[in-house]
Scaffold this active site. Structure first.
Site, PDB file in Angstrom:
ATOM      1  N   SER B  47       0.804  -1.222   0.000  1.00 49.97           N
ATOM      2  CA  SER B  47       0.000   0.000   0.000  1.00 49.97           C
ATOM      3  C   SER B  47       0.840   1.276   0.000  1.00 49.97           C
ATOM      4  O   SER B  47       0.325   2.342  -0.298  1.00 49.97           O
ATOM      5  CB  SER B  47      -0.975   0.020   1.184  1.00 49.97           C
ATOM      6  OG  SER B  47      -0.262   0.204   2.394  1.00 49.97           O
ATOM      7  N   LYS B  89       0.744   4.724   6.716  1.00 46.38           N
ATOM      8  CA  LYS B  89      -0.024   5.541   5.770  1.00 46.38           C
ATOM      9  C   LYS B  89       0.517   6.964   5.769  1.00 46.38           C
ATOM     10  O   LYS B  89       1.261   7.364   6.667  1.00 46.38           O
ATOM     11  CB  LYS B  89      -1.519   5.600   6.180  1.00 46.38           C
ATOM     12  CG  LYS B  89      -2.233   4.253   6.143  1.00 46.38           C
ATOM     13  CD  LYS B  89      -2.501   3.780   4.730  1.00 46.38           C
ATOM     14  CE  LYS B  89      -3.069   2.369   4.758  1.00 46.38           C
ATOM     15  NZ  LYS B  89      -3.126   1.746   3.441  1.00 46.38           N
TER      16      LYS B  89
END
Lengths: 162, 166
Positions: B47, B89
């Site tokens: 990700s 993230k």
């Protein structure tokens, strides 16, 4: 004098070891979680009879019915052992090479026979030869029935809001 | 003392109380630093590609936000139930910001945002939403996957464990 110190230290060590090794409710719950993860995991080429056995044993670790809530997948209901086994079987067929683990497990005893568990479920596996990893935070309720701890409710904590 | 003697003394020290004390202190300090301040991270997943590759390593600096709040663009770790498994993230929006995606382009407060860390862009479409007070909006750098397969959104700032080095 030296002998006294040795005796005291030995007693302390034995006491600590005994305390550490004695079974208790928290240890049993952790053992059940570990077992659940192992039974939900699957390896490629696993024999059908092994899969069926694992699924049956995993369902027995949960109450009948067992509440499951996963908002992101629109799952919210109570599942019987049979339904739970069917879903687990379907999942094992869809993800034939997947490893489940629980980590960061915290157990709080709400009552003598009821525990609230917060844990992180990690999945590692392969779909169509491509590796994937995923993780979810779970809230689990465990109940002590007839001297055994079983899981009665699983809720995926949706802490990330799109 | 000859170089070979010094080397021998370094490689095969004599076990004195002082050595034991120094080794114990070093071990304790190492344990404390890497358990509570600088957490080693092993990256699993795609990700945050290309910024962080699957299988690579980084460190989570827990004191990053001790004196200052998180900023837009910061890469942070977001905890689940604890700190053994965390999400990695990037913060794209702060509390009060509006966040949206149009054809893969990120808009913050209706302004397009340059994202040099994103190399491939799927045509993400996300209607405008406001980041709640006490929350931040986090997204991974890998926009090559369909939006539905990507874990992103607003999270409570209290779930941010720390910043990431490098």
């Amino acid at each position: 004098m030296n002998r006294k110190i040795i005796v005291i230290v030995s007693l302390l060590l034995s006491g600590t070891l005994l305390f550490w090794l004695l079974p208790n409710d928290e240890k049993e719950i952790r053992k059940n979680l570990h077992q659940l993860a192992a039974l939900c995991s699957s390896t490629e080429g696993e024999a059908t009879i092994t899969i069926l056995n694992s699924v049956r044993k995993a369902a027995k670790l949960c109450r009948d019915p067992c509440a499951v809530k996963v908002e992101s997948f629109d799952i919210n209901g109570a599942f019987s052992h049979r339904e739970f086994s069917n879903y687990l079987l379907m999942m094992k067929r869809t993800l034939p090479d997947t490893h489940f683990t629980f980590s960061d497990t915290q157990i709080n005893f709400l009552q003598e026979d009821k525990a609230f568990i917060t844990t992180t479920l990690s999945l590692r596996g392969k779909i169509k030869q491509q590796r994937f990893t995923d993780a979810y935070e779970l809230d689990i309720i465990a109940l002590k029935t007839e001297g055994k701890w079983i899981f009665s409710a699983f809720t995926v904590v949706e802490f990330m809001e799109r | 003392m000859s170089p070979s003697n010094i080397l021998q003394k370094f490689l095969f020290p004599s076990f004195t109380k002082r050595l034991l004390l120094r080794t114990s202190l070093l071990a304790c300090a190492t344990w404390f630093i890497f358990s509570f301040l600088l957490i080693p991270l092993r990256i699993e997943g795609y990700s945050m590609v290309p910024t962080y590759l699957d299988g690579s390593f980084a460190l989570c600096w827990r004191l990053q936000y001790l004196f200052s709040p998180p900023k837009r663009g910061d890469v942070v770790t977001v905890r689940f139930a604890g700190k053994n498994v965390m999400l990695l993230k990037r913060i794209v929006g702060l509390a009060g910001d509006t966040v949206s995606f149009r054809n893969g382009q990120l808009y913050i407060n209706k302004n397009p945002v340059a994202e040099p860390y994103v190399i491939n862009n799927s045509k993400w479409q996300l209607a405008e939403r406001i980041v709640k007070p006490g929350y931040v909006y986090v997204v991974g750098d890998n926009r090559d996957t369909p939006m539905q397969q990507h874990k992103f959104g607003q999270v409570n700032s209290k779930r941010i464990i720390g910043g990431v080095i490098p």
